[in-house]
Design a protein around this motif. Structure first.
Motif, PDB file in Angstrom:
ATOM      1  N   ALA A  66       0.819  -1.213   0.000  1.00  0.00           N
ATOM      2  CA  ALA A  66       0.000   0.000   0.000  1.00  0.00           C
ATOM      3  C   ALA A  66       0.855   1.265   0.000  1.00  0.00           C
ATOM      4  O   ALA A  66       0.342   2.361  -0.229  1.00  0.00           O
ATOM      5  CB  ALA A  66      -0.932   0.005   1.209  1.00  0.00           C
TER       6      ALA A  66
ATOM      7  N   THR B  68      -8.152   1.704  -4.997  1.00  0.00           N
ATOM      8  CA  THR B  68      -7.129   2.319  -4.148  1.00  0.00           C
ATOM      9  C   THR B  68      -7.704   3.582  -3.514  1.00  0.00           C
ATOM     10  O   THR B  68      -8.639   4.201  -4.051  1.00  0.00           O
ATOM     11  CB  THR B  68      -5.854   2.687  -4.933  1.00  0.00           C
ATOM     12  OG1 THR B  68      -6.202   3.606  -5.985  1.00  0.00           O
ATOM     13  CG2 THR B  68      -5.204   1.448  -5.521  1.00  0.00           C
TER      14      THR B  68
ATOM     15  N   LEU C 281      -6.812  -1.196  -1.671  1.00  0.00           N
ATOM     16  CA  LEU C 281      -5.561  -0.834  -1.015  1.00  0.00           C
ATOM     17  C   LEU C 281      -5.732   0.551  -0.408  1.00  0.00           C
ATOM     18  O   LEU C 281      -6.075   1.508  -1.110  1.00  0.00           O
ATOM     19  CB  LEU C 281      -4.416  -0.801  -2.024  1.00  0.00           C
ATOM     20  CG  LEU C 281      -3.752  -2.113  -2.426  1.00  0.00           C
ATOM     21  CD1 LEU C 281      -2.694  -1.842  -3.485  1.00  0.00           C
ATOM     22  CD2 LEU C 281      -3.142  -2.819  -1.226  1.00  0.00           C
TER      23      LEU C 281
ATOM     24  N   GLU D 280      -3.710   3.394   0.899  1.00  0.00           N
ATOM     25  CA  GLU D 280      -2.313   3.783   0.786  1.00  0.00           C
ATOM     26  C   GLU D 280      -1.715   4.127   2.147  1.00  0.00           C
ATOM     27  O   GLU D 280      -2.341   4.838   2.946  1.00  0.00           O
ATOM     28  CB  GLU D 280      -2.179   4.963  -0.177  1.00  0.00           C
ATOM     29  CG  GLU D 280      -2.531   4.596  -1.619  1.00  0.00           C
ATOM     30  CD  GLU D 280      -2.441   5.766  -2.571  1.00  0.00           C
ATOM     31  OE1 GLU D 280      -2.212   6.905  -2.105  1.00  0.00           O
ATOM     32  OE2 GLU D 280      -2.609   5.556  -3.792  1.00  0.00           O
TER      33      GLU D 280
ATOM     34  N   PHE E 292      -5.292  -2.738   3.965  1.00  0.00           N
ATOM     35  CA  PHE E 292      -6.347  -2.905   2.980  1.00  0.00           C
ATOM     36  C   PHE E 292      -7.663  -3.315   3.576  1.00  0.00           C
ATOM     37  O   PHE E 292      -7.781  -3.582   4.776  1.00  0.00           O
ATOM     38  CB  PHE E 292      -5.955  -3.820   1.815  1.00  0.00           C
ATOM     39  CG  PHE E 292      -5.317  -5.133   2.157  1.00  0.00           C
ATOM     40  CD1 PHE E 292      -3.991  -5.356   1.849  1.00  0.00           C
ATOM     41  CD2 PHE E 292      -6.045  -6.167   2.724  1.00  0.00           C
ATOM     42  CE1 PHE E 292      -3.396  -6.572   2.124  1.00  0.00           C
ATOM     43  CE2 PHE E 292      -5.471  -7.380   2.991  1.00  0.00           C
ATOM     44  CZ  PHE E 292      -4.128  -7.591   2.701  1.00  0.00           C
TER      45      PHE E 292
END
Length: 253
Positions: free
Chosen positions: A121, A143, A170, A172, A176
């Motif tokens: 991530a 994401t 994901l 970041e 997750f």
């Protein structure tokens, strides 16, 4: 305070809710088995059948190997719960209430901070097609940029927006999140995403010129793992429950 003090009575719970509680408790115990815990900081939730006002979530007071069907808490969408002696995980509530309300098609949400998940991530390219496992999730992977959910007022709205109709995301610099129509499906996407991240960390630690799966070869993997061909994980779920029963069947209590 003992774990026994935290239990609700099975006789006060509908059969449908008890089944969901059992499956949710199984997800917590599977996190222990696979090494996906982060003390008590991460969280998994479930929608309560026939209850539009509350959902099920863990609190900060139990390790994952202590969680069972009767120790999960009912929490309202506004973050209220009956037992004031227990501490609600505020970040967990904000994430899970946002996702369950935004996605009426899903019933379980898993959020973890695994070492491999946090590493990938934080990589500029996110998850790459370096393994067969990655192919199963890349077709439904979103994401989301990092924000502290407890301080960014728009974070819940943005989480739901960025997730869209995907089943994995994901976060970041964070970890997750996976969702599922069933507990088995949420586990399926988490397992394959975590394995993909572990492989990617290993591969990129050994070479900066990895062999990537070609687009042609990747397409059938993405098709097989796509939610339209699910719910996924139903074949493996009974075996996973049998494994937990052999280890410690107290998750059912």
């Amino acid at each position: 305070m003992t774990v026994e003090h935290l239990r609700v009575r099975k006789s006060d719970i509908s059969d449908a809710e008890w089944q969901v509680r059992t499956d949710l408790a199984a997800l917590y115990r599977l996190c222990v088995h696979y090494g996906w815990t982060d003390i008590t900081a991460t969280h998994i939730s479930a929608r309560i059948p026939g209850n539009d006002n509350q959902y099920l979530l863990n609190c900060f007071d139990l390790m994952f190997d202590e969680i069972s069907a009767s120790t999960l808490m009912r929490v309202t969408w506004d973050g209220e719960h009956d037992d004031k002696s227990r501490k609600l995980n505020t970040a967990g509530h904000l994430i899970h209430s946002a996702m369950l309300q935004a996605r009426p098609d899903i019933n379980f949400v898993m959020h973890t901070h695994t070492r491999a998940g946090m590493a990938v991530a934080a990589m500029p390219g996110g998850l790459q097609p370096l393994s067969q496992h990655s192919g199963f999730v890349l077709g439904t992977l979103a994401t989301h940029p990092y924000q502290d959910v407890t301080h960014a007022e728009d974070e819940c709205e943005l989480l739901a927006r960025d997730m869209g109709d995907c089943y994995a995301m994901l976060l970041e610099n964070h970890g997750f999140l996976t969702v599922g129509r069933t507990a088995a499906e949420a586990f399926f996407y988490h397992y394959y995403l975590e394995m993909s991240c572990k492989v990617q960390v290993d591969v990129l630690g050994a070479t900066q010129t990895p062999i990537r799966i070609t687009d042609k070869a990747l397409k059938p993997l993405m098709e097989a793992g796509h939610p339209k061909n699910g719910p996924h994980g139903a074949e493996e779920w009974p075996a996973l429950l049998r494994m937990l029963d052999r280890k410690d069947p107290s998750f059912r209590s």
